[in-house]
Design a protein around this motif. Structure first.
Motif, PDB file in Angstrom:
ATOM      1  N   LYS A   1       0.856  -1.180   0.000  1.00  0.00           N
ATOM      2  CA  LYS A   1       0.000   0.000   0.000  1.00  0.00           C
ATOM      3  C   LYS A   1       0.895   1.233   0.000  1.00  0.00           C
ATOM      4  CE  LYS A   1      -3.823   2.282   2.260  1.00  0.00           C
ATOM      5  NZ  LYS A   1      -4.258   2.937   1.098  1.00  0.00           N
ATOM      6  N   PRO A   2       0.957   1.915  -1.122  1.00  0.00           N
ATOM      7  CA  PRO A   2       1.782   3.128  -1.170  1.00  0.00           C
ATOM      8  C   PRO A   2       1.135   4.232  -0.343  1.00  0.00           C
ATOM      9  CG  PRO A   2       0.591   2.827  -3.223  1.00  0.00           C
ATOM     10  CD  PRO A   2       0.303   1.625  -2.376  1.00  0.00           C
TER      11      PRO A   2
ATOM     12  N   LEU B   1       2.273   9.772  -6.281  1.00  0.00           N
ATOM     13  CA  LEU B   1       3.089   8.631  -6.685  1.00  0.00           C
ATOM     14  C   LEU B   1       3.528   8.716  -8.139  1.00  0.00           C
ATOM     15  CD1 LEU B   1       0.918   5.960  -4.876  1.00  0.00           C
ATOM     16  CD2 LEU B   1       3.012   7.007  -4.022  1.00  0.00           C
TER      17      LEU B   1
ATOM     18  N   CYS C   1      12.929   4.516   0.948  1.00  0.00           N
ATOM     19  CA  CYS C   1      11.792   3.635   0.724  1.00  0.00           C
ATOM     20  C   CYS C   1      11.706   2.699   1.924  1.00  0.00           C
ATOM     21  CB  CYS C   1      11.992   2.827  -0.561  1.00  0.00           C
ATOM     22  SG  CYS C   1      10.762   1.517  -0.791  1.00  0.00           S
TER      23      CYS C   1
ATOM     24  N   GLN D   1       9.681  -0.606   3.081  1.00  0.00           N
ATOM     25  CA  GLN D   1       8.730  -1.623   2.631  1.00  0.00           C
ATOM     26  C   GLN D   1       8.690  -2.765   3.633  1.00  0.00           C
ATOM     27  OE1 GLN D   1      10.183  -2.366  -1.317  1.00  0.00           O
ATOM     28  NE2 GLN D   1      11.654  -3.886  -0.651  1.00  0.00           N
TER      29      GLN D   1
END
Length: 136
Positions: free
Chosen positions: A4-5, A64, A124, A126
């Motif tokens: 889920k960005p 995004l 980033c 994740q």
């Protein structure tokens, strides 16, 4: 595992909050930024965030989009009036970046910090089955 960005705005606020918390206030990040949507009341926003009217600003879509600068989607060294105009020219307008077409409806506005492109860094975070991975 699904991904889920999140918006750059929320990511920066999250990191700044946790940097302050884990360093017991020793380290502090400048997390001044605002998220602009079609429903944003600009007069109320500048009353809540007075730095907007006294600081040079950077404005960019927070949706995004990769390579925003190369696509001409970053407004640099703008005052508050020009930042509002920059956003108005793009809000709810359809654009094409590379092979993707969509409407711009979320923008991040933050203080302009002069720097060389070689000084830019990206992060980033994740999650995977084994935990979180931070890429810098």
């Amino acid at each position: 595992m699904s991904a889920k960005p999140i918006r750059e705005f929320h990511g920066k606020k999250l990191i700044a909050r946790h940097v302050r918390e884990v360093s017991n206030g020793v380290h502090d990040m400048d997390d001044r930024s605002v998220l602009i949507t079609p429903k944003t009341d600009f007069e109320a926003l500048v009353a809540e965030e007075p730095w907007l009217s006294t600081t040079l600003l950077v404005v960019k879509p927070d949706q995004l989009i990769k390579r925003r600068g190369k696509a001409g989607l970053v407004g640099i060294e703008l005052d508050w009036k020009n930042a509002q105009e920059w956003i108005a020219q793009r809000m709810d307008k359809e654009i094409q970046v590379e092979h993707v077409t969509g409407q711009l409806d979320h923008f991040i506005v933050e203080p302009f910090v002069p720097h060389e492109s070689s000084d830019e860094h990206y992060i980033c975070i994740q999650s995977d089955r084994d935990g979180e991975e931070i890429l810098f």
